[in-house]
Design a protein around this motif. Sequence first.
Motif, PDB file in Angstrom:
ATOM      1  N   MET A   1       0.848  -1.164   0.000  1.00  0.00           N
ATOM      2  CA  MET A   1       0.000   0.000   0.000  1.00  0.00           C
ATOM      3  C   MET A   1       0.897   1.231   0.000  1.00  0.00           C
ATOM      4  O   MET A   1       1.880   1.285   0.715  1.00  0.00           O
TER       5      MET A   1
ATOM      6  N   GLU B   1      -7.854   7.994  15.030  1.00  0.00           N
ATOM      7  CA  GLU B   1      -7.147   7.333  16.125  1.00  0.00           C
ATOM      8  C   GLU B   1      -7.239   5.805  15.997  1.00  0.00           C
ATOM      9  O   GLU B   1      -6.268   5.097  16.255  1.00  0.00           O
ATOM     10  N   TRP B   2      -8.392   5.318  15.573  1.00  0.00           N
ATOM     11  CA  TRP B   2      -8.568   3.868  15.387  1.00  0.00           C
ATOM     12  C   TRP B   2      -7.563   3.356  14.345  1.00  0.00           C
ATOM     13  O   TRP B   2      -6.904   2.336  14.559  1.00  0.00           O
TER      14      TRP B   2
ATOM     15  N   GLN C   1      -4.004   3.384  15.669  1.00  0.00           N
ATOM     16  CA  GLN C   1      -3.765   2.328  16.643  1.00  0.00           C
ATOM     17  C   GLN C   1      -3.767   0.945  16.003  1.00  0.00           C
ATOM     18  O   GLN C   1      -2.895   0.129  16.251  1.00  0.00           O
ATOM     19  N   ASN C   2      -4.772   0.698  15.185  1.00  0.00           N
ATOM     20  CA  ASN C   2      -5.009  -0.669  14.740  1.00  0.00           C
ATOM     21  C   ASN C   2      -4.345  -1.032  13.420  1.00  0.00           C
ATOM     22  O   ASN C   2      -4.153  -2.207  13.133  1.00  0.00           O
ATOM     23  N   LEU C   3      -4.069  -0.030  12.602  1.00  0.00           N
ATOM     24  CA  LEU C   3      -3.395  -0.317  11.333  1.00  0.00           C
ATOM     25  C   LEU C   3      -2.019   0.321  11.330  1.00  0.00           C
ATOM     26  O   LEU C   3      -1.468   0.637  10.273  1.00  0.00           O
ATOM     27  N   HIS C   4      -1.475   0.524  12.509  1.00  0.00           N
ATOM     28  CA  HIS C   4      -0.234   1.272  12.651  1.00  0.00           C
ATOM     29  C   HIS C   4       0.876   0.765  11.741  1.00  0.00           C
ATOM     30  O   HIS C   4       1.472   1.514  10.977  1.00  0.00           O
ATOM     31  N   GLU C   5       1.123  -0.538  11.815  1.00  0.00           N
ATOM     32  CA  GLU C   5       2.237  -1.098  11.048  1.00  0.00           C
ATOM     33  C   GLU C   5       1.998  -0.917   9.552  1.00  0.00           C
ATOM     34  O   GLU C   5       2.933  -0.705   8.788  1.00  0.00           O
ATOM     35  N   SER C   6       0.738  -1.042   9.146  1.00  0.00           N
ATOM     36  CA  SER C   6       0.442  -0.954   7.716  1.00  0.00           C
ATOM     37  C   SER C   6       0.458   0.489   7.220  1.00  0.00           C
ATOM     38  O   SER C   6       0.642   0.745   6.037  1.00  0.00           O
TER      39      SER C   6
ATOM     40  N   ASN D   1       4.642   2.769   7.110  1.00  0.00           N
ATOM     41  CA  ASN D   1       5.600   2.791   6.006  1.00  0.00           C
ATOM     42  C   ASN D   1       5.035   3.397   4.734  1.00  0.00           C
ATOM     43  O   ASN D   1       5.594   3.238   3.664  1.00  0.00           O
TER      44      ASN D   1
ATOM     45  N   LEU E   1      -6.116   3.611   0.001  1.00  0.00           N
ATOM     46  CA  LEU E   1      -7.063   3.303   1.089  1.00  0.00           C
ATOM     47  C   LEU E   1      -7.598   4.606   1.656  1.00  0.00           C
ATOM     48  O   LEU E   1      -6.825   5.470   2.073  1.00  0.00           O
TER      49      LEU E   1
ATOM     50  N   LEU F   1     -12.388   2.279   4.305  1.00  0.00           N
ATOM     51  CA  LEU F   1     -12.577   1.782   5.669  1.00  0.00           C
ATOM     52  C   LEU F   1     -13.475   2.760   6.412  1.00  0.00           C
ATOM     53  O   LEU F   1     -13.116   3.923   6.600  1.00  0.00           O
TER      54      LEU F   1
END
Lengths: 158, 158
Positions: free
Chosen positions: A7, A25-26, A29-34, A37, A120, A152
Amino acid sequence: MEDQKNMKKVMVAIDQSEYSRYALEWALQNLHESIANNQLFIYTVQPISDYSYLHASAYGATPPELIRNIQENQKKVALSLLDQAKDLCNKYGITAETITEVGDPKDLICEAVEKLKVQLLVMGSSSRGALKRAFLGSVSNHCVQNVKCPVLVVKKTA
Amino acid sequence: MEDQKNMKKVMVAIDQSEYSRYALEWALQNLHESIANNQLFIYTVQPISDYSYLHASAYGATPPELIRNIQENQKKVALSLLDQAKDLCNKYGITAETITEVGDPKDLICEAVEKLKVQLLVMGSSSRGALKRAFLGSVSNHCVQNVKCPVLVVKKTA
């Protein structure tokens, strides 16, 4: 899907509602790694005001500086919103680029996704009851229907 | 949002369409890091068949074994679909749990999200034209409206 292996661009569309702050914030927190980068855009729209009430109160002659004041104020609100969002991203170690435009959020968000080639789109949404939903065509619904990239929708439940 | 610091359960709802396979693959590729450390459910529904055409062709007396055959066949299709999805997840180094139920996809997906306490629902969607969209209330639209957790709608563009 070779060309989409990683992505590249994520856009979070925000407004002044608590829902969009929650969505940002969601995602952080929840897709931080994705997200970390990739290129992250925070996007907000300055809606075109309805000046008719001003015209009415000024008997048809709204002083141009009054309209200018309102527009400048809206711009300030938008920029401060984007600054807050940027700070929130920084807290998660993510650098975001911010964008604001003037017009109808429904159309502008869809256009921005196309223009920037976003992969996204993240948006907030309130979880309204069935009755309200039937009458209010929300911006997020419009975008889910019309944007070509994955969307999303993050709802803030009460 | 302290309790949501790390996403725990992701559900990808699939059917036999190319859209849902695309959605699963998109999620595996693009949200890999965010999914890898969580529990992943692959969910598919065996729709309740419309047996009226059978009744008609059999003059009102559909042999029960014929209905059973159809149901068993649908189950086979669902299980094979889930196996394929599981294999795809394995290719990305992710172990998925699979679930299938019999009924109306619209309701069952929403119920499963509640029951399993899913934190992110991923679904495919076709990017249909405006006309078709107006007539066909899609499963993904229904879920975006009714599910309380964040929903990621992945469209396959032509």
